[in-house]
Design an enzyme around this catalytic site. Sequence first.
Site, PDB file in Angstrom:
ATOM      1  N   ASP A 161       9.337   2.233   1.544  1.00 48.76           N
ATOM      2  CA  ASP A 161       8.185   3.012   2.031  1.00 48.76           C
ATOM      3  C   ASP A 161       8.066   2.759   3.526  1.00 48.76           C
ATOM      4  OD1 ASP A 161       5.729   3.996   2.831  1.00 48.76           O
ATOM      5  OD2 ASP A 161       4.671   3.371   1.014  1.00 48.76           O
ATOM      6  N   PHE A 217       0.863  -1.183   0.000  1.00 47.30           N
ATOM      7  CA  PHE A 217       0.000   0.000   0.000  1.00 47.30           C
ATOM      8  C   PHE A 217       0.893   1.225   0.000  1.00 47.30           C
ATOM      9  CE2 PHE A 217      -2.299   3.501   2.001  1.00 47.30           C
ATOM     10  CZ  PHE A 217      -3.437   3.540   1.195  1.00 47.30           C
ATOM     11  N   LYS A 269       2.951   9.786   8.280  1.00 46.58           N
ATOM     12  CA  LYS A 269       2.241   9.336   9.472  1.00 46.58           C
ATOM     13  C   LYS A 269       2.884   9.851  10.771  1.00 46.58           C
ATOM     14  CE  LYS A 269      -0.729   5.836   7.632  1.00 46.58           C
ATOM     15  NZ  LYS A 269      -0.445   5.214   6.339  1.00 46.58           N
TER      16      LYS A 269
HETATM   17  C1  LIG Z   1      -0.638   5.507   4.924  1.00 48.93           C
HETATM   18  C2  LIG Z   1       0.378   5.016   3.966  1.00 48.93           C
HETATM   19  C3  LIG Z   1       0.603   5.665   2.742  1.00 48.93           C
HETATM   20  C4  LIG Z   1      -0.223   6.850   2.275  1.00 48.93           C
HETATM   21  O1  LIG Z   1      -0.181   7.933   3.135  1.00 48.93           O
HETATM   22  P1  LIG Z   1      -1.318   9.080   3.013  1.00 48.93           P
HETATM   23  O2  LIG Z   1      -0.877  10.115   3.989  1.00 48.93           O
HETATM   24  O3  LIG Z   1      -2.611   8.438   3.335  1.00 48.93           O
HETATM   25  O4  LIG Z   1      -1.281   9.561   1.612  1.00 48.93           O
HETATM   26  C5  LIG Z   1       1.600   5.176   1.929  1.00 48.93           C
HETATM   27  N1  LIG Z   1       2.346   4.119   2.274  1.00 48.93           N
HETATM   28  C6  LIG Z   1       2.160   3.461   3.449  1.00 48.93           C
HETATM   29  C7  LIG Z   1       3.031   2.311   3.796  1.00 48.93           C
HETATM   30  C8  LIG Z   1       1.153   3.879   4.315  1.00 48.93           C
HETATM   31  O5  LIG Z   1       0.936   3.211   5.461  1.00 48.93           O
END
Ligand SMILES: *Cc1c(COP(=O)(O)O)cnc(C)c1O
Length: 398
Positions: free
Chosen positions: A214, A129, A243
Amino acid sequence: MIPAVMPTYARADVAFERGEGAYLFDTEGRRYLDFASGIAVTGLGHAHPHLVAALVGQAQLVWHTSNLFRVTGQEKLASRLVANTFADTVFFTNSGVEAWECGIKVARKYHSHTGNPKRWRVITVGGAFHGRTLAAIAAAKTEKMVAGFGPMADGFDQVAFGNLNEARMAVTDETAAICVEPVQGEGGIRAASLDYLRGLRALADEFGILLYLDEIQSGYGRTGKLFAHEWAGITPDIMCAAKGIGGGFPFGACLATEKAASGMVPGTHGTTYGGNPLAMAVGNAVLDVILEPGFLDEVDRVARILWRRLETLVERWPTVLAELRGAGLMLGLKPVGSNADFVAALRARGMLAVPAADNVVRLLPPMIITEDEIDLALEILGATCREMAIHPAKPVPA
Ligand SMILES: *Cc1c(COP(=O)(O)O)cnc(C)c1O
């Protein structure tokens, strides 16, 4: 009639008025132990005095000037991130997905800048994701996120998560980078093995491609290190963070080595709000706390206590809980029944958790969690398991 708020979420019928540390209070005054942390965002809990002071203090000075001028908070935060990570340079964004997409642009630009414009494709993994922009859904290829949104952006080749051979087979002379989460969050709290991460590093070096991690969910202390890849003793070429980075103030960052970012010269990328003074004030305050000597060791210590207690819980209630997995304070419980039912049952008893794919219940407590709060969490989890053992849920088909 369509609700005024576009109904893209199946929201729980609860709204919060105020938070304090590991607790949230709803509009009826009910208290909840927050093991959701706004999906791994409020890592220092709610209303942390140091963060509040930083935001209020900056609010009285200046909110926004644009990136046409120097932003001293950016310079400060970027230098501190550079000093404490693999990175040589940082681009600040408003959200996670923008930070992720910046990393894709950095990777493509690197190869075109160094004479390999054919290298533009990125290898991604199943269950990933990376956010909700058209590029991010094209990269993750998750059916429910892709359906109905038209032909997907080209340039992403997907292989199975954890399979090094598949990753190697997928490398072509058009590959620019390989992108993975060290611990998949939305995908169901699936931690990459340290050997897999080391193997990806070696693979990237062998083929002259970039390793892009990521760490939007796994980073910022959640696993007991500032970033999860540190456990593997490797460094990426590019990494995105978000986050936990702002403790609830929305922003993100794309970090890169000097080499990887060599094509990112003036005019190649930009953002109106990214890295604005409010975000930077809070971001620096978050880092003050996380980099305090002993803070991450304490996260590691309580995480191990929580892990052992949850292991015992899973052993005690085998008809209710099938599995425990994760790393640090990024934990997944896999119930025998539906994860949504389990999350709702916890909420009814005053505890928040987050569902994830693969029928997993994510436990993402704030990093300031105490042993007393772990006791309370286990009390609520135990009572929920007891209730579910008496009234067994229909097992979810594998
Ligand atoms: C939450 C998340 C995203 C996206 O972040 P947003 O602030 O919602 O755009 C991308 N990669 C990972 C691993 C995430 O947990």
